[in-house]
Structures are given as structure tokens and as C-alpha cells.
Design an enzyme around this catalytic site. Sequence first.
Site, PDB file in Angstrom:
ATOM      1  N   SER A 153       0.846  -1.190   0.000  1.00  0.00           N
ATOM      2  CA  SER A 153       0.000   0.000   0.000  1.00  0.00           C
ATOM      3  C   SER A 153       0.889   1.251   0.000  1.00  0.00           C
ATOM      4  CB  SER A 153      -0.942  -0.034   1.204  1.00  0.00           C
ATOM      5  OG  SER A 153      -1.986   0.881   1.087  1.00  0.00           O
ATOM      6  N   ASP A 323      -8.586  -6.797  -4.742  1.00  0.00           N
ATOM      7  CA  ASP A 323      -8.161  -5.484  -4.251  1.00  0.00           C
ATOM      8  C   ASP A 323      -8.683  -4.409  -5.199  1.00  0.00           C
ATOM      9  OD1 ASP A 323      -6.901  -3.203  -3.337  1.00  0.00           O
ATOM     10  OD2 ASP A 323      -4.882  -4.056  -3.347  1.00  0.00           O
ATOM     11  N   HIS A 356      -7.840  -5.576  -0.324  1.00  0.00           N
ATOM     12  CA  HIS A 356      -6.534  -4.928  -0.199  1.00  0.00           C
ATOM     13  C   HIS A 356      -5.748  -5.459   0.994  1.00  0.00           C
ATOM     14  CE1 HIS A 356      -3.505  -1.855  -0.620  1.00  0.00           C
ATOM     15  NE2 HIS A 356      -3.753  -1.370   0.587  1.00  0.00           N
TER      16      HIS A 356
END
Length: 390
Positions: A153, A323, A356
Site C-alpha cells: 500500500s 483489491d 486490499h
Amino acid sequence: MDQTIQSIDVPHSHVTFNEDLPLECGAVLHGHTVAYRTYGTLNADRGNAVLVCHALTGDQYVAERHPVTGKPGWWEAVVGPGRPIDTDRFFVICPNVLGGCMGSTGPISPRTDTGERWGTDFPPVTIRDMVRAQKCLIDHFGIERLFAVIGGSMGGMQALQWAALYPEAVFAALPIATAAYHSAQNIAFHEVGRQAIFADPDWRNGRYWQAGRIPARGLAVARMCAHITYLSEEALTRKFGRRLQNAPKAPAEAISLFGEMFEVESYLRHQGSTFVQRFDANSYLTITRAMDYFDLAADCGGDLAAAFKGTRTRFLLASFTSDWLFPTTESRAIARALNRAGANVSFVEFPTDKGHDAFLLDEPDFHRALAGFVNGCAMHAGLPPARPAA
């Protein structure tokens, strides 16, 4: 919800640098502190160091119990003895980002000129600023080249920025579930969270600590909104469905319109209420903005390949099928740009319904791919082979 100021001012391992740190916005920090944690042992030639970069709401406590929450480290599935990032083999460094609230210089830090908290006067920082602050820490350890930089991320953004900004200092880069720029949709979600903080009556124009308060309700809503983006519809349905938290015992019993009707509501409220006890609202604003500003190709005329021209860094890009915050298309775009730049790049998409957050969870195929890539890179870097499993 508790609205008194949270207790996140605990001692942290740190280094304070007295030199000026110019920021991309034009401001200068006259000295800055980087808080960090390390695991494992640095070898004699300082060639086994792995930098782990944390995500938006993470911190440096990657592989040990957190001093504020008491919870396990946020990536113990990946970092630790016998794990893909094996701390019996590698020297792992995880710093708290510039702008954070767990010991690194940020909005809760005292200003060097007045001694007062920065608060909303803290200058806007970028991912590049964060990486440049981290480089000071790596230099402090006497490490000329990192064996690897890894993160998911926002941590993946930092890994990409490291490889672009300091290519000679990064042997391998592992950007996980990330992108080369923050999308309009992701910026929009961040703005909803920021507006929730601003709307809290305890926001007090960002000077909330002067009254011993925090904008707890607004910060909790920001966390709830963001947390939805970390999951997938499949994961939410599997975990909660439409189950009621306190189902009525008889059809005649009324359900409160504003009560905790569904399990998913209770889950999100728990996420929000626990978050406000470990994170500062001004840091949340600062770091979300840093992610929003991120665009690795912006200084290269929009050509992402140019950011990596001539790189000798080895790359592993990983994405997850469910995701939707950082979809696979983003990782594929980075892989294509790296191919155009002539880089050594591998790319893997992992099937999962966990969204995610899959990079933080139990994903055996992902972990095996990480371990395989790391072992291959270690061989090429001349590091000793991994010890056979007992």
C-alpha cells in the site's frame, strides 16, 4: 466514545538528525527525528539489511507486540524467524514515517523554534520526503546498499520511490498492492475522511490537544470509511453477511432504527474506536495528503519508465484479485514501465477474496512467492543461503 487525548506518547527507539531537511513544498525542517525498530543482526559487510515500509495507519512495530495496543506486530506473517523476511538471516529496519505519530517528527512533535506542537502548522510532506528522511537513518547505520526494500500500500509507494530516487542503494524492491500514483477515487475516499475530522466539534481548528481533547468521532468515521476500502464485498459477505448483532427473539420485537443492527456495523465501530487511541488526527491528515500527492511519473513528463531508466534493482510486484483500492491494473502498469526501462521485474497476481488487506493476512501462495524471490535475490547478492527448516 472517549474524546480525551490519547496516550501515544511512549518512548521509541529513535535517531535525531540536526541537519536541515528541505521538503518538496519548499519548507525546511531544522532537524528531524526518525523512530524505528530493528530485528536480526547486521552482518559484517552491512549487506543484509531489509527496509520494511509501513502503510498509512501502520508504524514501526512490524514484528513485535505493540506498546500502545498490546496487539501483535502488523506483519508477523512475513517478518520474523523462518518467515519470508527471515530475521535469523536479515537485519530488518522499520521506520515510522515522517509525519507519523509514533516517534518520528510529525504534527505532535515540538517545534524547534517555539517548543509548541506543530499541529496543523506542520508542513505538507510527500512520499519522497519520507524516503529522504529514511535515507538519513540508513546512512546512520552505515549501510551503503539495502538488500531489499519492501512494503504494501503506502509502503509500496515508498519502495517504488526508494528504487527511483536511490537506485544504487537498493538491490531488490518489493512493492506490494500499490500504485505509481494515487487515483482520483482514492483521493476522494481520503477527502471524505478528512472532512469527517474537520466536522467534529472537538477538531478546534487542529489545536484540540490544548483543550485535552481529540476529534474522536471524526477520526473514527475516517477510519471506518477507509477500512471499507481495505476489504472486498466477498470478504464482508463471508464474515458478516446480513446477520444482526442482537437479533430480536420474536417477530413482534422492534429493532431500534439507530442501534447496532448488523454485525458489520459493530465491526466498523470497533475499528473506529480502537484506532483513535493510537493515532493522531493531524498525522492522519498529513499522511493521507502525502499519499494523494504521490505521482512517481510527474517529474518525468508523465513517463513512468523514465523514473527507472538504467536501474539495476530487481523488482517483484504483487497484487490481489479482489483489491479494488489498488487493483491489479496498477501493478501491471508499473511492470510494463519497468520492462520499458529494461529492469529485471517479476509480477504475480494472487487470487483471494480478502481485498486490499490480503497482503497483511494469511496468504500462503503470496508468502511462498516472497520467500522464493528473496532467496533468489540473496543468491545473486552473494548472501549465505537460507538455513534448512528444522
